[in-house]
Structure formats: structure tokens, C-alpha cells
Design a protein around this motif. Structure first.
Motif, short mmCIF file in Angstrom:
data_model
loop_
_atom_site.label_atom_id
_atom_site.label_comp_id
_atom_site.label_asym_id
_atom_site.label_seq_id
_atom_site.Cartn_x
_atom_site.Cartn_y
_atom_site.Cartn_z
N ASP A 131 89.12 60.53 68.61
CA ASP A 131 88.27 59.23 69.37
C ASP A 131 88.81 58.52 70.22
O ASP A 131 88.37 58.09 71.14
N LYS A 140 94.57 60.35 61.02
CA LYS A 140 93.09 61.14 60.86
C LYS A 140 92.72 61.34 62.32
O LYS A 140 92.74 60.87 63.38
N TYR A 167 89.75 63.72 63.17
CA TYR A 167 88.33 63.77 63.33
C TYR A 167 87.76 62.43 62.90
O TYR A 167 88.00 61.74 62.17
N GLY A 168 86.36 62.43 63.40
CA GLY A 168 85.40 61.41 63.05
C GLY A 168 85.80 60.08 63.77
O GLY A 168 86.56 59.81 64.77
N GLY A 181 89.23 58.10 64.53
CA GLY A 181 90.02 59.17 64.37
C GLY A 181 90.95 58.92 65.56
O GLY A 181 90.54 58.68 66.76
N SER A 205 94.20 68.91 68.08
CA SER A 205 94.99 69.82 67.29
C SER A 205 95.58 70.99 67.95
O SER A 205 96.90 71.18 67.70
N LYS A 209 88.18 66.14 72.29
CA LYS A 209 87.83 66.73 71.29
C LYS A 209 88.76 67.23 70.13
O LYS A 209 89.82 67.23 70.36
N PRO A 210 88.55 67.08 68.66
CA PRO A 210 89.34 67.14 67.72
C PRO A 210 90.22 68.56 67.89
O PRO A 210 91.33 68.72 67.73
N THR A 211 89.46 69.50 68.32
CA THR A 211 89.99 70.67 68.38
C THR A 211 91.24 70.99 69.68
O THR A 211 92.33 71.37 69.53
#
Length: 541
Positions: A518, A509, A511-512, A515, A528, A523-525
Motif C-alpha cells: 500500500d 507487513k 498486505y492490507g 502495508g 512479493s 499490488k501485494p503479488t
């Protein structure tokens, strides 16, 4: 019997009923002798009860030496013809104690048989003071054993100014029988009341201690220093010896005291703590020994002290060096004799407690300088145990840190990241002036201030590190002692492995909350993009 005595026997019938309704021993005994002494022909009425040990007769007779049981005068009432101001209710004097078997009263208690002298003038040889009997016009004596279930409790005796009749002696026997039963009942009521009071006391005292009873959790440590402490605990715990626990503040002296109590024969009874540094000077005696209503301003009801609450158990005197010098003699008396009085009360109470004391002071030097009683110091210092400071048992720091983190997880019911090797190294590089207590506080603050997957440690000596800005810093995943130089290829490989570990922990996971982004603090971006660049993909199941 002459009919003129009928009203008197009616009063004796009333006495039998009153005895049954009295639930305290002292008032019961006073009631009996008072009612008997109110009869016009009774000069003196007295009750002695058998008590164990520690009571040689006031006249120091040889027969008293080594006597395990002794008769104690517990109630007395009468009226003198010679001296109208004489107080015959006093409980001291030459006849306040009798060894069993000595004189008439002692003989009655030893043999469980009554002694009845109808005419003292004809049988005056047994009297200790025949002149007193002649002056007070004493003619009769009746002494009855107080017997309950074949056990002699004491003696009831009356001196009369008439010759005793058979009917009078029958009444005396009846009163003695009822008195014995009433004494046993009153003792049972008093014991129940004491147990209720002690239970209430334990609840009151222990309620405030529940929060701190596990302040450091259980004793944690595998260092040689702590293993030595636990060996000493194992040695002294089964005994009743006094223990003096030495060590700096925050080292866990209270935990050691609790461990000694837990492994002792008194473990089923309470461990009561007294923080000697937190008691105001005026309330020390009341806190230790209790007080009665009206003993001082604010004493609105009777209150038992810590010694009474700890009866049969253990009393832990924390920071014992703070006890005022003038109170130390009273404390020493309790430790040596097991006796004390509540403030404002003359009743001497018995107590059986084990003493464990703790201090961060050098009591030996304090005793040498007159700031602490030497006799009390030696009484407490039967078996000293020194708890080492944290700076000499740094091998235990990772265990302690994980233990505290586990307690926080359990208490807050939340998931928290594990402490890393660099975390442990930073904690072990600190000298911990506040010892284990400071370590616990640092871990709790780090949990509050956690950002992502990193812990922030606020250590006091960081302010002395060159270049320290005063801001909280994230602990890097490198040694705080020296940095290892790695080639670029290995750095990239470690970054790849770290990202994969975060993805697997979060079940891929990104995001969130919880995750992978986190956990990594990204940052999730950004995560990725790095996964795409490093060709990181979830393997097909």
C-alpha cells in the motif's frame, strides 16, 4: 416645623426607599431631582457629579484651564414662575460645568462641606444671577456634598421659595447621604452589567473567529524577511502605538496582528477583529459603535459594537481601506478622543483600545487621491510593518508545508506520509499568487486526494506547462528542474532500498492498509514477486 409639611416629609421617606431600588445612575439622579422639585416650595433641584478631564467650562473661564476634574450637571428639574415654557431639565448652559473650587457649587465639591443660605435676599452677593433669583422669588439655597467613604462624588443643590428651616436642612443632609450610597451602588450594578455584556460580546465575536484564529497556525518561518518582521513585532508590541500591517492577501497579516497583541500589555484583554470588507455600508456605524433598540429597522434590542467589545484590549481592522469615506471621520474621532455614541443614542461613551489595521492596498496613494482620509492614514500609520509575499521567502515553504500537514494530522487523528524532497522542490518552484493561504489549501487538498504514499499537488500554473493534460499527476521521486541520469545498477539498488524501507516502516507487513504494498502503490503479488527476485528477506531477530 408646621404640621402642614408632614405629607411632604412622607414623600421624602418614600424617596429614600425608591433610591435604594434603582440600579442605573441616570434614572436614579432623575428620580431624586424630580421628587425634590415636586415639593411646592422647591423652585429648582440639581445634581452635579465629578468627572475627570476634558471638560472646560462653556464660558471658557481661565480657572478651567488644565483642570483635571470638573463637575458635570447630570440631572435638573424645576418650575419657572416667569416663563411657563422654560425647560429647567436641560443639562446644557452656563452652569452645566463647574471647576472644583469655583463658585458655591464648586466650593462644596472641593471642600466636602455643605452651604446653606436661609435667606437669599440677605446674602445675594454669591449669586451669579441675582436678577433671576428675584424674578423667580428664590429665598433659600441648600447645597450638600455627595460623600461616600470620605470621597466627594458630587453636589446636590436646591433653590427654594421659602426660607430654609433647620428641619429642612436635616432632611437635605439625609437625602444627600442616601443619594451618595445609591449612586455608588448603581455604578457598581452598571459596571457588572457592562462586564456581562462585554463578556457576551466577546463570546459572540470570538466564537466566529476561533475557526480562523489559527488559520495559518503560528507564525512559521526562518527566512531573513520573516526574522525582520518579528524584530519589528518585538519593538512595537509593548507600546500602545497604532500599527499598520501591509502585504498581499494571504500573507498572514492577521497572524502578525495576533502576535503583536499577544506580546502587548493588553494581552489579558480581548483582541477583536473587524473585517471591514465584509460589512454592508448601512451597518458600518452600528458594527463599530453599536446601536439602541429602535434606532433603525431591525434594531430589536440594544447592541454594543466592536469598539466596546475591545475595550482595554486591541481592535484589529482588517482590510481597513474598505471603510467608507463618510465614516472615517467618526473612526478618527474615536482614535483621537476615545469617545463615540451608539446609533440612535445621545450618550457619549468612553473607550480605550489599541488599533492594529491591515490592508493589501496602497493607502498612501488612496489618501493622495482623496479616497482615504489623510489624517486617518497618518493616525493608523504610526508603525508600519510589511509582511513579505511567499514568493520572496521560499526557504520557508518546507517549514510551512510540514506545519500545515502536522495540523491536519492532529485535527484528523490519522497517520500520513511525510512530504518528500521532490514534493518540496515542486512547491518551491511555484510562485504562490495566493501566498500562505494558497499553500495551506494546496496541502489540505493533497491530503484529501492522497493515493498510496504519494501526494498530488494542484497548482494553478500547471495549466500553463506544455503538455499538461489537466489530470492530477503523481509527483515523481526526481527533481522537477532536471532529471539526474543514473546507471541501471544504481536504479535497481535504489528500488531495492525503497522496498526495504517500506517493509521496515510497515513492520514487514505486505498486505492490507498501511502495508508495504500500500505504501509503495503496488499490488501485494507484484511486491512479493520483486522481493523474491531481489532476494529481499526479513533478517532473523
Amino acid at each position: 416645623m408646621n404640621s402642614d409639611y408632614t405629607p411632604e416629609y412622607e414623600s421624602l421617606k418614600a424617596l429614600l426607599l425608591e433610591m435604594a431600588s434603582e440600579h442605573a445612575v441616570a434614572p436614579l439622579l432623575k428620580l431624586i431631582v424630580r421628587q425634590l422639585a415636586q415639593r411646592p416650595h422647591v423652585a429648582l433641584a440639581r445634581i452635579w457629579l465629578i468627572r475627570k478631564g476634558g471638560c472646560p467650562c462653556p464660558n471658557k473661564e481661565q480657572i478651567c484651564d488644565g483642570n483635571e476634574k470638573c463637575l458635570h450637571l447630570m440631572a435638573s428639574q424645576g418650575n419657572s414662575l416667569v416663563d411657563r415654557d422654560a425647560d429647567w431639565s436641560r443639562l446644557d448652559g452656563d452652569f452645566s460645568r463647574f471647576p472644583l473650587g469655583h463658585r458655591k457649587v464648586g466650593w462644596i465639591a472641593a471642600n466636602g462641606k455643605a452651604v446653606e443660605v436661609q435667606d437669599v435676599k440677605k446674602e445675594s452677593g454669591w449669586l451669579a444671577r441675582p436678577d433671576w433669583a428675584r424674578e423667580e422669588e428664590i429665598l433659600g439655597f441648600g447645597g450638600q456634598p455627595l460623600i461616600h467613604k470620605n470621597e466627594v462624588l458630587g453636589v446636590l443643590a436646591v433653590f427654594t421659595r421659602i426660607q430654609l428651616t433647620h428641619e429642612e436642612l436635616v432632611w437635605m443632609r439625609m437625602i444627600a447621604n442616601h443619594a451618595a450610597a445609591s449612586i455608588v451602588n448603581a455604578q457598581a450594578f452598571e459596571k457588572i452589567q457592562r462586564l456581562q455584556e462585554q463578556l457576551a460580546l466577546e463570546c459572540s465575536y470570538l466564537h466566529d473567529e476561533v475557526k480562523e484564529a489559527r488559520a495559518f497556525g503560528d507564525i512559521v518561518g526562518e527566512s531573513d524577511a520573516m526574522k525582520n518582521v518579528m524584530k519589528q513585532v518585538d519593538l512595537v508590541a509593548p507600546t500602545d502605538a497604532s500599527v499598520l500591517i501591509l502585504g498581499e492577501s494571504g500573507t498572514g497579516k492577521e497572524l502578525v496582528a495576533r502576535e503583536i497583541h499577544k506580546r502587548s500589555l493588553r494581552s489579558k484583554y480581548p483582541l477583536i477583529k473587524v473585517n471591514c470588507a465584509s460589512i454592508s455600508r448601512e451597518l458600518y456605524e452600528s458594527e463599530f459603535f453599536g446601536h439602541v433598540k429602535g434606532a433603525f429597522s431591525g434594531a430589536i434590542k440594544d447592541r454594543a459594537g466592536r469598539f466596546e467589545a475591545a475595550n482595554d484590549g486591541t481592535l484589529f481592522l482588517d482590510e481597513v481601506g474598505e471603510i467608507p469615506l463618510d465614516l472615517q471621520s467618526k473612526l478618527l474621532r474615536v482614535l483621537q478622543e476615545g469617545q463615540y455614541e451608539r446609533v440612535g443614542e445621545e450618550v457619549t461613551r468612553q473607550v480605550d483600545v489599541r488599533i492594529i489595521a491591515a490592508t493589501n492596498q496602497n493607502l498612501k496613494k488612496a489618501a493622495e487621491r482623496g479616497r482615504f482620509r489623510q489624517d486617518l492614514y497618518y493616525r493608523l500609520n504610526v508603525f508600519p510593518i510589511e509582511v513579505p509575499p511567499l514568493k520572496v521567502r521560499k526557504v520557508d515553504i518546507p517549514l510551512l508545508a510540514e506545519h500545515f500537514l502536522g495540523l491536519i494530522k492532529k485535527r484528523s487523528n490519522r497517520k500520513l506520509p511525510r512530504l518528500s524532497a521532490p514534493n518540496f522542490r515542486q512547491l518551491q518552484n511555484y510562485d504562490w499568487p495566493g501566498n500562505v493561504r494558497e499553500l495551506q489549501n494546496v496541502i489540505e487538498r493533497a491530503v484529501i486526494l492522497i493515493q498510496g504514499n504519494s501526494y498530488h499537488f494542484e497548482l494553478k500554473d500547471e495549466e500553463r506547462i506544455p503538455g499538461y493534460s489537466g489530470k492530477r499527476t503523481i509527483v515523481p521521486d526526481t527533481s522537477s528542474d532536471e532529471y539526474e541520469v543514473l546507471p541501471e545498477s544504481e536504479m535497481k539498488q535504489r528500488e531495492r532500498q525503497n522496498i526495504i524501507a517500506a517493509l521496515e516502516k510497515s513492520d514487514w507487513k505486505i498486505y492490507g492498509n498501511s502495508g508495504a504494498a500500500d505504501l509503495l502503490g503496488l499490488k501485494p503479488t507484484t511486491l512479493s514477486a520483486r522481493m523474491k527476485k531481489m532476494n529481499i528477506k526479513k533478517s532473523p531477530t
